[in-house]
Design an enzyme around this catalytic site. Sequence first.
Site, PDB file in Angstrom:
ATOM      1  N   GLY A  58       0.821  -1.213   0.000  1.00  0.00           N
ATOM      2  CA  GLY A  58       0.000   0.000   0.000  1.00  0.00           C
ATOM      3  C   GLY A  58       0.851   1.256   0.000  1.00  0.00           C
ATOM      4  O   GLY A  58       0.342   2.355  -0.121  1.00  0.00           O
ATOM      5  N   CYS A  59       2.173   1.084   0.138  1.00  0.00           N
ATOM      6  CA  CYS A  59       3.058   2.247   0.038  1.00  0.00           C
ATOM      7  C   CYS A  59       3.598   2.300  -1.392  1.00  0.00           C
ATOM      8  O   CYS A  59       3.717   1.281  -2.056  1.00  0.00           O
ATOM      9  CB  CYS A  59       4.233   2.116   0.990  1.00  0.00           C
ATOM     10  N   GLN A  60       3.947   3.497  -1.844  1.00  0.00           N
ATOM     11  CA  GLN A  60       4.565   3.611  -3.164  1.00  0.00           C
ATOM     12  C   GLN A  60       5.937   2.956  -3.153  1.00  0.00           C
ATOM     13  O   GLN A  60       6.383   2.407  -4.121  1.00  0.00           O
ATOM     14  CB  GLN A  60       4.739   5.081  -3.540  1.00  0.00           C
TER      15      GLN A  60
END
Lengths: 150, 452
Positions: A58-60
């Site tokens: 869910g993080c870049q």
Amino acid sequence: MSASPDTAASPVMTLDELREEFEFLGNWEDQCEFLIDVGMDLPKLPAEDKNEQTRVHGCQSLVWLTVDEADGRLKISAESDAMIVNGLIAVLLATFDRQTPEDALAVDVEEVFSSLGLDEHLSSARKSGLSGMVQRIRGEAARLRVEDAE
Amino acid sequence: MNHDATLTTSQASGGRQPSESNSRTPHAPGADAPGSPTPPPPTPLDVDAIRAQFPILCKPLPNGKTLTYLDSGATAQKPTVVLDAMRDCFETYYSNVHRGKSTLGRLVTKAVEASREDCRRFLNAADVSEILFTAGTTAGLNLVAQTWGRANICEGDVIATTVLEHHANLVPWQMLAKETGAELRFLPLTDDGRVDMDRVDEALTDRCKLLAITACSNVLGTLPDVKALCDAARAVGAVSVVDAAQFVPHRRTDVRAWGCDFLVFGAHKLYGPTGVGVLYGKRELLDAMPPWQGGGNMISRVFADRSEWAEPPAKFEAGTPPIGEIVGLGAAVRWVEDLGWEALEAHDRELAAYLLERLEEVPGLTVYGPAANERAALASFTVDGAAAEDLNFLLDKRGIAVRHGHHCTMPLHDLLGVPATTRASLGVYNRAADVDELIEALLAARIRLRLA
Ligand SMILES: Cc1ncc(COP(=O)(O)O)c(C=O)c1O
């Protein structure tokens, strides 16, 4: 820089220390630079702890996070390939690390983030990455609380 | 090549004669057999004069920094002529188009149809009825997939494309393939990200009914040989769909020279407004294929239980179009043509060469894709030890706008083996000095990230 010597000595600052520093710096630009520096100085995760299990999605960027318990308190370690994210990890550590699972679960993170101005300055992509990490920590804290109770 | 000499002193670039810069080459249908007149020597672009026409480039950012805009591949900035044309439409003759015979109705219809003619000339299409206004590139590609595609693609057919494609030129074909039972095949690429012209028959088999190909990769800048690919598609009986979204601001487009069946682009990367684009389609195909959306304007007669369709282009333009934006698109097209394609293309090539040459100076930096002379003026790269997110953050703080991420090309990034890249994409208003800013900022970023 006003970081007091004892703060500099400990890799993880407390939330009070962080708030104090933010107040001293006054503007987001400098606060952000400060977080980045703190994030860069955080201890790195051992290579074996960077795996699919510890990966926070869910993080870049890539993020790995582990939560252990020592003496009834959470021992959180996390690392990202992005310095920006390491800066946010520093905030999470200040918020949750060395807390008991109960206290960690009782923290009002929204209040913490807004008091530091993060809700105002972070992009929505970064906020969702941040909340992914918070969820992981809360999940682990809940698990440890149950184990403690048994 | 000494790009420094030619580009940093771009206005003084010797050897090129200034020619009449405002000559829009008229493209009367059929009147321009390729290769007849020898082109005039390229006109150097007066980049300073161009920059002065872009209000956003002439004022400081909210943080006080000067904007260095290297994100035209995402969307280009708008010159005053485009803004003025739209404003003039809304202020002096705005009303609904093709509706009624009022004074304003006539004026606005005339303006919209003039834009259609501008787009016809811009693409060198044979007839204005082949120019459909759409909501943009994505809408145009979906239109082809949903109308021509559904009517013509059957189970077992092959849809050929490449992993270079933007999701807009991939996902609609995936959806169509799923719906019809067709098979998606990918043209093999060379190691440097060009279409391998020796192996096109691996995807362009006689089962192939459609080729969907980008004319310019939004990540690598690759410029496939569209004409050769359209020829190859035609040879196996396949229809060709060209995604020219990135191509149109960098090189002259000529649908008849390419022989493509469909071509799409959006206005917003061509210095025009968002919300409008063009789908070019050969008239025979447009006549034969069913309409997409139903509604006003696209019918000739509606009965309670059925309808008869209008002729193209109206057949594919249901509902009220984006009127002011269509007017803006026409202004953008004329503005680009007035700069002169020879000058514009020469400028683009020089910028591409200078960008790639200077990026080499950054330690640990990898540029993906082909050599400078095989690409439009854009480059995607990674820097060892630096997350794309951090580079973006550090460049942004200096007022440098780039883009980071997968740029809507996840399969291509899978192929490159990196989750994200940073892309600098240049336009007519960029100078060698902008590239210099970028390089300086990247070197500084490495220091901030404790890599140097
Ligand atoms: C090659 C290419 N195709 C299609 C698109 C999609 O364009 P739009 O989002 O304007 O419809 C883009 C935009 O980034 C692109 O670069």
